[in-house]
Scaffold this motif. Structure first.
Motif, PDB file in Angstrom:
ATOM      1  N   ALA A  23       0.917  -1.138   0.106  1.00  0.00           N
ATOM      2  CA  ALA A  23       0.136   0.145  -0.085  1.00  0.00           C
ATOM      3  C   ALA A  23       0.812   1.333   0.096  1.00  0.00           C
ATOM      4  O   ALA A  23       0.393   2.189   0.032  1.00  0.00           O
ATOM      5  CB  ALA A  23      -1.140   0.050   1.130  1.00  0.00           C
ATOM      6  N   GLY A  24       2.147   0.928   0.088  1.00  0.00           N
ATOM      7  CA  GLY A  24       3.071   2.367  -0.094  1.00  0.00           C
ATOM      8  C   GLY A  24       4.410   1.684   0.383  1.00  0.00           C
ATOM      9  O   GLY A  24       4.715   0.621   0.857  1.00  0.00           O
ATOM     10  N   LEU A  25       5.600   2.820  -0.310  1.00  0.00           N
ATOM     11  CA  LEU A  25       6.879   2.255  -0.182  1.00  0.00           C
ATOM     12  C   LEU A  25       7.716   3.527  -0.143  1.00  0.00           C
ATOM     13  O   LEU A  25       7.441   4.556  -0.902  1.00  0.00           O
ATOM     14  CB  LEU A  25       7.348   1.515  -1.584  1.00  0.00           C
ATOM     15  N   SER A  26       8.626   3.396   0.884  1.00  0.00           N
ATOM     16  CA  SER A  26       9.364   4.396   0.881  1.00  0.00           C
ATOM     17  C   SER A  26      11.031   3.908   1.029  1.00  0.00           C
ATOM     18  O   SER A  26      11.319   3.189   1.958  1.00  0.00           O
ATOM     19  CB  SER A  26       9.326   5.186   2.353  1.00  0.00           C
ATOM     20  N   ALA A  27      11.668   3.945  -0.006  1.00  0.00           N
ATOM     21  CA  ALA A  27      12.825   3.312  -0.392  1.00  0.00           C
ATOM     22  C   ALA A  27      14.057   4.230  -0.052  1.00  0.00           C
ATOM     23  O   ALA A  27      14.158   5.251  -0.545  1.00  0.00           O
ATOM     24  CB  ALA A  27      13.193   2.389  -1.455  1.00  0.00           C
ATOM     25  N   GLY A  28      15.079   3.687   0.585  1.00  0.00           N
ATOM     26  CA  GLY A  28      16.361   4.642   0.913  1.00  0.00           C
ATOM     27  C   GLY A  28      16.301   5.324   2.283  1.00  0.00           C
ATOM     28  O   GLY A  28      17.213   5.304   2.986  1.00  0.00           O
ATOM     29  N   SER A  29      15.077   5.672   2.578  1.00  0.00           N
ATOM     30  CA  SER A  29      14.899   6.152   3.815  1.00  0.00           C
ATOM     31  C   SER A  29      13.392   6.561   4.154  1.00  0.00           C
ATOM     32  O   SER A  29      12.547   6.353   3.081  1.00  0.00           O
ATOM     33  CB  SER A  29      15.556   7.712   4.131  1.00  0.00           C
ATOM     34  N   PHE A  30      12.812   6.865   5.078  1.00  0.00           N
ATOM     35  CA  PHE A  30      11.425   7.085   5.376  1.00  0.00           C
ATOM     36  C   PHE A  30      11.357   8.195   6.441  1.00  0.00           C
ATOM     37  O   PHE A  30      12.329   8.392   7.193  1.00  0.00           O
ATOM     38  CB  PHE A  30      10.772   5.762   5.841  1.00  0.00           C
ATOM     39  N   GLN A  31      10.391   8.768   6.352  1.00  0.00           N
ATOM     40  CA  GLN A  31       9.870   9.741   7.420  1.00  0.00           C
ATOM     41  C   GLN A  31       9.033   9.390   8.366  1.00  0.00           C
ATOM     42  O   GLN A  31       8.003   8.893   8.216  1.00  0.00           O
ATOM     43  CB  GLN A  31       9.546  11.184   6.721  1.00  0.00           C
ATOM     44  N   THR A  32       9.421   9.917   9.724  1.00  0.00           N
ATOM     45  CA  THR A  32       8.185   9.744  10.780  1.00  0.00           C
ATOM     46  C   THR A  32       7.393  10.882  10.987  1.00  0.00           C
ATOM     47  O   THR A  32       7.639  11.840  10.069  1.00  0.00           O
ATOM     48  CB  THR A  32       8.875   9.625  12.103  1.00  0.00           C
ATOM     49  N   GLU A  33       6.290  10.967  11.561  1.00  0.00           N
ATOM     50  CA  GLU A  33       5.489  12.184  11.715  1.00  0.00           C
ATOM     51  C   GLU A  33       5.845  13.349  12.085  1.00  0.00           C
ATOM     52  O   GLU A  33       5.318  14.401  11.595  1.00  0.00           O
ATOM     53  CB  GLU A  33       4.084  11.884  12.451  1.00  0.00           C
ATOM     54  N   ASP A  34       7.144  13.411  12.589  1.00  0.00           N
ATOM     55  CA  ASP A  34       7.665  14.970  13.033  1.00  0.00           C
ATOM     56  C   ASP A  34       8.707  15.299  11.948  1.00  0.00           C
ATOM     57  O   ASP A  34       9.520  16.314  12.123  1.00  0.00           O
ATOM     58  CB  ASP A  34       8.543  14.558  14.317  1.00  0.00           C
ATOM     59  N   GLY A  35       8.748  14.562  10.561  1.00  0.00           N
ATOM     60  CA  GLY A  35       9.403  15.127   9.593  1.00  0.00           C
ATOM     61  C   GLY A  35      10.821  14.594   9.593  1.00  0.00           C
ATOM     62  O   GLY A  35      11.509  14.829   8.481  1.00  0.00           O
ATOM     63  N   GLN A  36      11.047  13.881  10.404  1.00  0.00           N
ATOM     64  CA  GLN A  36      12.685  13.322  10.493  1.00  0.00           C
ATOM     65  C   GLN A  36      12.722  12.194   9.595  1.00  0.00           C
ATOM     66  O   GLN A  36      11.864  11.234   9.477  1.00  0.00           O
ATOM     67  CB  GLN A  36      13.168  12.787  11.796  1.00  0.00           C
ATOM     68  N   SER A  37      13.774  12.258   8.707  1.00  0.00           N
ATOM     69  CA  SER A  37      14.314  11.065   8.000  1.00  0.00           C
ATOM     70  C   SER A  37      14.979   9.969   8.777  1.00  0.00           C
ATOM     71  O   SER A  37      15.992  10.309   9.567  1.00  0.00           O
ATOM     72  CB  SER A  37      15.088  11.453   6.708  1.00  0.00           C
ATOM     73  N   HIS A  38      14.793   8.857   8.214  1.00  0.00           N
ATOM     74  CA  HIS A  38      15.572   7.612   8.975  1.00  0.00           C
ATOM     75  C   HIS A  38      15.875   6.777   7.989  1.00  0.00           C
ATOM     76  O   HIS A  38      15.368   6.330   6.885  1.00  0.00           O
ATOM     77  CB  HIS A  38      14.657   6.916  10.029  1.00  0.00           C
ATOM     78  N   ALA A  39      17.038   6.004   8.394  1.00  0.00           N
ATOM     79  CA  ALA A  39      17.731   4.955   7.365  1.00  0.00           C
ATOM     80  C   ALA A  39      17.044   3.780   7.104  1.00  0.00           C
ATOM     81  O   ALA A  39      16.020   3.510   7.985  1.00  0.00           O
ATOM     82  CB  ALA A  39      19.033   4.672   7.981  1.00  0.00           C
ATOM     83  N   GLY A  40      16.941   3.261   5.972  1.00  0.00           N
ATOM     84  CA  GLY A  40      16.059   2.033   5.645  1.00  0.00           C
ATOM     85  C   GLY A  40      15.069   2.186   4.840  1.00  0.00           C
ATOM     86  O   GLY A  40      14.850   3.303   4.251  1.00  0.00           O
ATOM     87  N   SER A  41      14.340   1.116   4.565  1.00  0.00           N
ATOM     88  CA  SER A  41      12.987   1.396   3.973  1.00  0.00           C
ATOM     89  C   SER A  41      11.845   1.052   4.526  1.00  0.00           C
ATOM     90  O   SER A  41      11.926   0.190   5.423  1.00  0.00           O
ATOM     91  CB  SER A  41      13.197   0.443   2.503  1.00  0.00           C
TER      92      SER A  41
END
Length: 174
Positions: free
Chosen positions: A40-58
Motif C-alpha cells: 500500500a506504500g513504499l519509501s525506499a532509501g529512507s522514510f519519514q516519521t510524523e515529526d518530519g525526521q528522515s530515518h535510514a532503511g526502507s
C-alpha cells in the motif's frame, strides 16, 4: 495432559495455549490457506516519521488479507542491504497503531541497527467501546480476542517466511 509437568516441553506448552485460547480451528490449514499480501506504500532509501525526521532503511506498508480475519495492516521497516535480516514483530499496545509504535516506541531505529521490524496495526484495540463489544461477543462464542492477536502474529510470521530479505528463523517479538 502435560500441564503439571515442569519444565513443560515446547509441544506441551503449544497445546495448552492452543486449547486454552480455542485457536485450533484457525491453525488448521494455516500454511495451506492463501494469504494475499498487497503493498500500500513504499519509501525506499529512507522514510519519514510524523515529526518530519528522515530515518535510514526502507518502509513498506502492507495489507495482509486472510479469509478468516480480513485485512490487517503491517508496516515493514527494512535495513539497507540485501539481507536476509533478522526481524522483530512489533505489536502495539492499546490506543496505538503501527505508525504510533514506529514513531513513539523507537521503532524507526531498528533498521539502523540491522534489524527488520514488522509492526501490526491491531483492530478493535481502543480499550473502550469497540474492543469491549468485540471481546464480549467473542467470549460468548467461546473465543477470545487474545486468540485473534495470536493468529494475527502468525499471519505476519507466515508473510515474513516468504521474503528472501528476511531471516524468519531469527525472530523476536515485542
Amino acid at each position: 495432559d502435560g500441564v503439571d509437568d515442569y519444565p513443560m516441553s515446547e509441544a506441551a506448552l503449544r497445546d495448552v495455549i492452543v486449547d486454552g485460547s480455542n485457536l485450533g480451528f484457525l491453525l488448521d490449514g494455516l500454511n495451506e490457506r492463501e494469504l494475499v499480501v498487497q503493498p500500500a506504500g513504499l519509501s525506499a532509501g529512507s522514510f519519514q516519521t510524523e515529526d518530519g525526521q528522515s530515518h535510514a532503511g526502507s518502509q513498506i506498508i502492507l495489507g495482509l488479507h486472510d479469509p478468516w480475519v480480513g485485512t490487517l495492516q503491517v508496516i515493514l521497516l527494512l535495513p539497507d542491504g540485501p539481507g536476509p535480516h533478522p526481524v522483530v514483530i512489533g505489536h502495539p499496545g492499546h490506543f496505538e497503531n503501527a505508525f504510533g509504535f514506529r514513531d513513539h516506541r523507537d521503532g524507526y531505529n531498528y533498521p539502523s541497527r540491522g534489524l527488520a521490524l514488522a509492526i501490526i496495526s491491531p483492530r478493535a484495540y481502543d480499550g473502550y467501546t469497540t474492543e469491549d463489544l468485540v471481546t464480549r461477543r467473542a467470549l460468548m462464542g467461546g473465543f477470545s480476542m487474545m486468540a485473534v492477536r495470536i493468529y494475527e502474529l502468525l499471519l505476519v510470521h507466515k508473510m515474513l517466511r516468504c521474503r528472501p530479505d528476511i531471516d524468519a528463523e531469527r525472530l523476536g517479538l515485542i
